[in-house]
Enzyme design. Structure first.
Site, PDB file in Angstrom:
ATOM      1  N   GLU A 234      60.137  33.106  94.902  1.00 31.56           N
ATOM      2  CA  GLU A 234      60.004  33.782  96.197  1.00 31.56           C
ATOM      3  C   GLU A 234      58.622  33.436  96.704  1.00 31.56           C
ATOM      4  O   GLU A 234      57.617  33.919  96.178  1.00 31.56           O
ATOM      5  CB  GLU A 234      60.198  35.290  96.047  1.00 31.56           C
ATOM      6  CG  GLU A 234      60.405  35.995  97.380  1.00 31.56           C
ATOM      7  CD  GLU A 234      59.143  36.611  97.927  1.00 31.56           C
ATOM      8  OE1 GLU A 234      58.509  35.958  98.792  1.00 31.56           O
ATOM      9  OE2 GLU A 234      58.795  37.724  97.526  1.00 31.56           O
ATOM     10  N   CYS A 268      54.812  38.761 102.448  1.00 40.43           N
ATOM     11  CA  CYS A 268      55.611  37.575 102.753  1.00 40.43           C
ATOM     12  C   CYS A 268      56.672  37.885 103.798  1.00 40.43           C
ATOM     13  O   CYS A 268      56.990  37.034 104.629  1.00 40.43           O
ATOM     14  CB  CYS A 268      56.279  37.046 101.486  1.00 40.43           C
ATOM     15  SG  CYS A 268      55.131  36.440 100.239  1.00 40.43           S
TER      16      CYS A 268
END
Length: 467
Positions: A234, A268
């Site tokens: 990720e 993020c």
């Protein structure tokens, strides 16, 4: 980066830690390997008992661990408390659902009869010790969304946390130990990034998961590929936030402020590029800029603070470079654009940056292509859905996306065409234990959370029974 707690609100180094030597790393990997051989044979009821106990302890520790997180990386204290509560919720969710998520699957006997089988099934079996390379921005949640499903699946965990959150990392090991997990089930490795390759190449370590930067993901993936080991990545994101004519503009603007500045803008999945239809652009820009300007920047330990410092001096410098480059190339600053004034009590030495809105962005500017990890938003005007989707996809990232519209056809079009791991309508992107989380393109691969996440580190085993 040294392994140390440095308070980002004032730059003061509070504690430093020595990295583990090779002998201690080897001992811990051996302990994880031994623990796996026993843990894999425990039933779901026992695994759930242990994880629920850890969740109870985390609830008891919430205030202390929240203060530790805030001290180490600067998130507002209220957000730190919420992060700890979210972790406990996820732990209980996996304790309650893991047995069902990993239950044997039986295809219809008629479908497998021509293989010669009397019956067949699919069984999910744990893999072994998994290395987790985790970031500082959500120092508890990023780890727990790996640890809870991995432990419930019967794996063991080795945590290499970011070097600026060592006390949070050590807390996690202690939490699972106090909950009653056997020695070696979950351990923290206080090591620098240079030691990760040797750990990943160790044959006793079977897989890795990483949340972090694109270069870090590329490095771990290349080593794991060479060793033929499973990875889940990720990585970064530059999430679009589309506002279309039918949207609740006032609601979109309020949510946009939170979506851009959550965790001091260091997320993020924070919305970063605000792509607004010209019909509602002026209203949205006015409301959004006013909301960003009104945020309280200050001591993250104060409950009134909405935006604290960035996690590091380097992080602020990187953000400043992106903004300065955009301004030099013609961008307009609607609010912010620099370091806050009038901070005192030592906060003037901290790594603060004012919430900022930029418009007039062009492809010539670095900020158009690079991820902004801080409270800086870029605002774009578009004339239609086609242009909005094209601009939203004009990035190397593909983590998530936000779309504000009441038009069902526009919703269907966005689900079909937006290049992202998630599409959130009329709300803010968030991770939840019942929903898979992850991205496409350079935002990584694989999924965390939900059934997808718990099965990532399982051996999906075909079981065939002859007549």
């Amino acid at each position: 980066m040294p392994i140390a707690t440095v308070n980002p609100a004032n730059g003061e180094t509070l504690r430093t830690f020595d990295a583990l030597d090779e002998q201690e790393i080897d001992r811990r990997i051996s302990a994880a390997h031994r623990a796996f051989r026993a843990h894999r044979t425990t039933g779901f009821a026992e695994r759930a008992r242990l994880l629920n106990r850890a969740a109870d302890l985390l609830d008891e520790d919430r205030e202390d661990i929240a203060r530790t997180m805030t001290l180490e990386m600067g998130k507002p204290l209220g957000a730190a408390r919420a992060e700890a509560a979210k972790c406990a919720k996820a732990m209980r969710w996996y304790a309650a659902h893991a047995e069902h998520l990993l239950a044997d699957e039986y295809p219809d006997e008629a479908d497998v009869k021509d293989s010669g089988a009397a019956r067949a099934c699919v069984r999910y079996r744990p893999l072994g010790p998994v290395l987790a390379v985790m970031p500082w921005n959500f120092p508890l949640w990023q780890v727990m969304r790996f640890a809870a499903p991995a432990l419930m699946a019967g794996n063991t965990g080795l945590l290499k946390h970011a070097s600026n959150v060592p006390q949070t990392a050590l807390y996690l090991e202690d939490l699972f130990s106090r909950a009653g997990y056997p020695e070696g089930c979950f351990q923290t490795l206080l090591i620098g990034s240079g030691a990760v390759e040797a750990v990943l190449r160790d044959p006793r370590v079977v897989a890795a998961t990483l949340t972090g930067s694109e270069p870090a993901g590329r490095s771990v993936a290349s080593v794991a590929g060479d060793e033929i080991k499973k990875t889940v990545l990720e990585l970064g994101g530059s999430d679009p936030f589309l506002v279309l004519p039918s949207a609740d503009v006032a609601g979109a603007a309020r949510t946009a402020v939170t979506a851009r500045t959550q965790n001091n803008g260091q997320s993020c999945i924070a919305a970063k590029r605000f792509i607004v239809h010209t019909d509602v652009y002026d209203e949205f820009a006015e409301r959004f800029t006013a909301g960003m300007r009104a945020l309280t920047v200050g001591d993250p330990m104060e409950d009134s603070t909405e935006v604290g410092p960035l996690s590091s001096e380097r992080g602020r410098a990187d953000l400043e470079e992106l903004v300065d480059d955009a301004v030099r190339r013609g961008a307009t600053v609607l609010c912010g654009g620099g370091r806050p004034e009038h901070l005192d009590g030592g906060l003037e030495r901290g790594w603060f940056y004012t919430p900022t809105v930029l418009t007039g962005i062009t492809p010539a500017m670095r900020i158009h292509r690079e991820e902004t990890f801080g409270p800086v938003a870029t605002l774009y005007r578009v004339t239609g859905l086609d242009e909005a989707v094209e601009l939203a996809n004009d990035t190397s990232f593909g983590l998530s996306s936000n779309v504000w519209t009441r038009d069902e056809e526009e919703m269907d079009r966005c689900v079909r065409d937006l290049e992202a791991g998630g599409v959130f309508f009329n709300g803010m992107t968030a991770s939840h234990p019942a929903l898979p989380f992850g991205g496409v393109k350079r935002s990584g691969y694989g999924r965390e959370l939900a059934d997808h996440g718990i099965r990532e580190f399982c051996n999906t085993t075909t079981v065939w029974y002859g007549p």
